[in-house]
Design an enzyme around this catalytic site. Structure first.
Site, PDB file in Angstrom:
ATOM      1  N   LYS A  78       0.816  -1.104   0.081  1.00  0.00           N
ATOM      2  CA  LYS A  78      -0.024  -0.275   0.054  1.00  0.00           C
ATOM      3  C   LYS A  78       1.435   1.116  -0.143  1.00  0.00           C
ATOM      4  O   LYS A  78       0.798   2.149  -0.022  1.00  0.00           O
ATOM      5  CB  LYS A  78      -0.965  -0.379   1.333  1.00  0.00           C
ATOM      6  CG  LYS A  78      -1.840  -0.959   1.132  1.00  0.00           C
ATOM      7  CD  LYS A  78      -2.920  -1.062   2.113  1.00  0.00           C
ATOM      8  CE  LYS A  78      -4.348  -1.670   1.918  1.00  0.00           C
ATOM      9  NZ  LYS A  78      -5.358  -1.400   3.384  1.00  0.00           N
ATOM     10  N   ASP A 136     -10.032   2.710   1.449  1.00  0.00           N
ATOM     11  CA  ASP A 136     -10.099   2.498   2.947  1.00  0.00           C
ATOM     12  C   ASP A 136     -11.108   3.806   3.954  1.00  0.00           C
ATOM     13  O   ASP A 136     -11.777   3.367   4.938  1.00  0.00           O
ATOM     14  CB  ASP A 136      -8.484   2.228   3.840  1.00  0.00           C
ATOM     15  CG  ASP A 136      -7.879   1.659   2.879  1.00  0.00           C
ATOM     16  OD1 ASP A 136      -8.758   0.723   2.880  1.00  0.00           O
ATOM     17  OD2 ASP A 136      -6.896   1.325   3.307  1.00  0.00           O
ATOM     18  N   GLY A 164      -0.574   2.152   9.301  1.00  0.00           N
ATOM     19  CA  GLY A 164      -0.958   2.701   8.002  1.00  0.00           C
ATOM     20  C   GLY A 164      -2.619   2.838   7.936  1.00  0.00           C
ATOM     21  O   GLY A 164      -3.338   3.642   7.852  1.00  0.00           O
ATOM     22  N   ASN A 183       0.002   2.921  21.089  1.00  0.00           N
ATOM     23  CA  ASN A 183       0.648   1.874  20.704  1.00  0.00           C
ATOM     24  C   ASN A 183       2.120   0.880  21.349  1.00  0.00           C
ATOM     25  O   ASN A 183       2.326   1.561  22.032  1.00  0.00           O
ATOM     26  CB  ASN A 183       0.797   2.536  19.280  1.00  0.00           C
ATOM     27  CG  ASN A 183       2.107   1.594  17.871  1.00  0.00           C
ATOM     28  OD1 ASN A 183       0.877   0.696  17.782  1.00  0.00           O
ATOM     29  ND2 ASN A 183       3.145   2.273  17.657  1.00  0.00           N
TER      30      ASN A 183
HETATM   31  P1  ATR Z   1      -1.068  -1.354   8.565  1.00  0.00           P
HETATM   32  O1  ATR Z   1      -0.324  -1.162   7.472  1.00  0.00           O
HETATM   33  O2  ATR Z   1      -1.803  -2.957   7.995  1.00  0.00           O
HETATM   34  O3  ATR Z   1      -1.617  -0.263   9.916  1.00  0.00           O
HETATM   35  P2  ATR Z   1       1.043  -1.529   9.925  1.00  0.00           P
HETATM   36  O4  ATR Z   1       1.580  -0.578   9.081  1.00  0.00           O
HETATM   37  O5  ATR Z   1       2.491  -2.666  10.002  1.00  0.00           O
HETATM   38  O6  ATR Z   1       0.004  -2.830   9.315  1.00  0.00           O
HETATM   39  O7  ATR Z   1       0.773  -1.229  11.434  1.00  0.00           O
HETATM   40  C1  ATR Z   1       1.101  -2.417  12.342  1.00  0.00           C
HETATM   41  C2  ATR Z   1       0.052  -1.639  13.837  1.00  0.00           C
HETATM   42  O8  ATR Z   1       0.156  -2.633  14.907  1.00  0.00           O
HETATM   43  C3  ATR Z   1       1.709  -1.241  14.536  1.00  0.00           C
HETATM   44  O9  ATR Z   1       1.309   0.195  15.051  1.00  0.00           O
HETATM   45  C4  ATR Z   1       2.040  -2.021  15.286  1.00  0.00           C
HETATM   46  O10 ATR Z   1       2.198  -1.872  16.825  1.00  0.00           O
HETATM   47  P3  ATR Z   1       3.907  -1.092  16.677  1.00  0.00           P
HETATM   48  O11 ATR Z   1       4.438   0.125  16.020  1.00  0.00           O
HETATM   49  O12 ATR Z   1       4.822  -1.055  17.753  1.00  0.00           O
HETATM   50  O13 ATR Z   1       4.875  -2.268  15.448  1.00  0.00           O
HETATM   51  C5  ATR Z   1       0.926  -2.843  15.501  1.00  0.00           C
HETATM   52  N1  ATR Z   1       0.991  -4.219  15.883  1.00  0.00           N
HETATM   53  C6  ATR Z   1       1.235  -4.998  15.383  1.00  0.00           C
HETATM   54  N2  ATR Z   1       1.030  -6.735  16.406  1.00  0.00           N
HETATM   55  C7  ATR Z   1       1.086  -6.270  17.356  1.00  0.00           C
HETATM   56  C8  ATR Z   1       0.985  -7.130  18.150  1.00  0.00           C
HETATM   57  N3  ATR Z   1       1.263  -8.216  18.581  1.00  0.00           N
HETATM   58  N4  ATR Z   1       0.355  -6.887  19.494  1.00  0.00           N
HETATM   59  C9  ATR Z   1       0.363  -5.112  20.130  1.00  0.00           C
HETATM   60  N5  ATR Z   1       0.585  -4.134  18.348  1.00  0.00           N
HETATM   61  C10 ATR Z   1       0.724  -4.614  17.126  1.00  0.00           C
END
Ligand code: ATR
Length: 277
Positions: A69, A105, A130, A150
């Protein structure tokens, strides 16, 4: 079955794409509206190869999903104002060999929240990727009070700088009053369902809880919310809203027939149940 050479073949691109429900969503709407097209999943780890194929085959509509994306922006000839703000696109429309990027979205979020008044509401957003950006943009224009949380707090702070609001830490989540709770992280996503990003004591019956995870449609987070008698909104509504908007961009036709939307929801849910067998 006869081969229809006039049928347009649209694409969903991503990697991997095993569990994508985009082809099912699109093909159900195409059939319901008599649109002579079909949606095909095209998984490849190299985005440049996917873009080349879209151009060579003059694919009109491409749905873009993880992990492309953001990366896709460099291949666009032009894009919508939302794409410029969100720095992500989930849709490419090809017109006269030019690639135009859109982000539906936000339309999906608006569809999911169509019956919710967000004005001045205290809204917790879990996650800062994102998906959280799209949520932050929508909440800002809806004049909600955003509370970011976060795992990596710095990223939440950056979003608070950009879209407004305050930042809290996981340890403090039960100390702040929340009207609406939104999960934008992948926690609870199929096939790793059963996990929730929040403890059960955070929920109450006055709240609205929305999970961007759409498979399963009722996640562990939404089950916790239901137990506390909070109102829930499934990520499936957002998924439907963003997909329907992609088809509107392609055809210029408004898709708001409640019978078609309900039928679509039923078919997507049945498909999810099949995956879980
Ligand atoms: P997307 O574009 O779908 O939002 P992304 O940019 O990879 O995907 O973001 C995922 C978000 O989910 C991030 O904020 C991530 O936290 P980090 O910034 O600390 O990486 C969060 N996330 C992913 N797995 C997680 C988990 N198991 N527990 C808590 N937060 C999680």
């Amino acid at each position: 079955m006869s081969l229809d050479i006039n049928r347009k073949a649209n694409r969903v691109i991503g990697y991997p794409l095993i569990h994508s429900q985009s082809p099912l969503l699109h093909n159900t709407v195409y059939e319901g509206m008599g649109i002579n097209a079909m949606m095909i999943a095209n998984a490849h780890s190299e985005l440049s190869a996917l873009i080349q194929s879209i151009k060579t085959l003059s694919i009109e509509l491409t749905a873009v999903t993880m992990p492309f994306k953001e990366l896709v922006l460099q291949y666009l000839d032009d894009c919508s104002s939302e794409v410029k703000i969100l720095k992500t696109a989930n849709t490419i429309i090809q017109r006269d060999g030019q690639l135009y990027g859109y982000n539906t979205d936000v339309d999906g979020i608006a569809f999911a929240f169509s019956s919710v008044d967000l004005h001045e509401k205290r809204v917790l957003v879990i996650g800062a990727g994102g998906a959280a950006r799209a949520m932050g943009y929508f909440l800002k224009i809806s004049k909600a009070k955003i509370i970011w949380m976060n795992r990596t707090p710095n990223k939440a702070m950056a979003l608070a700088d950009e879209f407004g609001g305050e930042v809290i830490f996981y340890d403090n989540v039960s100390d702040v009053g929340l009207d609406i709770i939104i999960n934008t992280t992948p926690v609870g996503l199929y096939p790793n369902g059963g996990q929730s990003p929040l403890p059960h004591y955070v929920f109450n019956e006055k709240q609205i809880v929305f999970d961007m995870v759409y498979n399963p449609a009722i996640t562990a987070l939404l089950k916790q919310a239901q137990k506390a008698q909070a109102k829930i909104i499934s990520g499936l509504d957002m998924f439907i809203g963003q997909g329907v908007k992609q088809i509107e961009l392609l055809t210029g036709r408004k898709i708001d027939d409640p019978l078609l939307i309900n039928e679509l929801k039923k078919i997507l849910l049945q498909h999810q149940r099949g995956l879980c067998l």
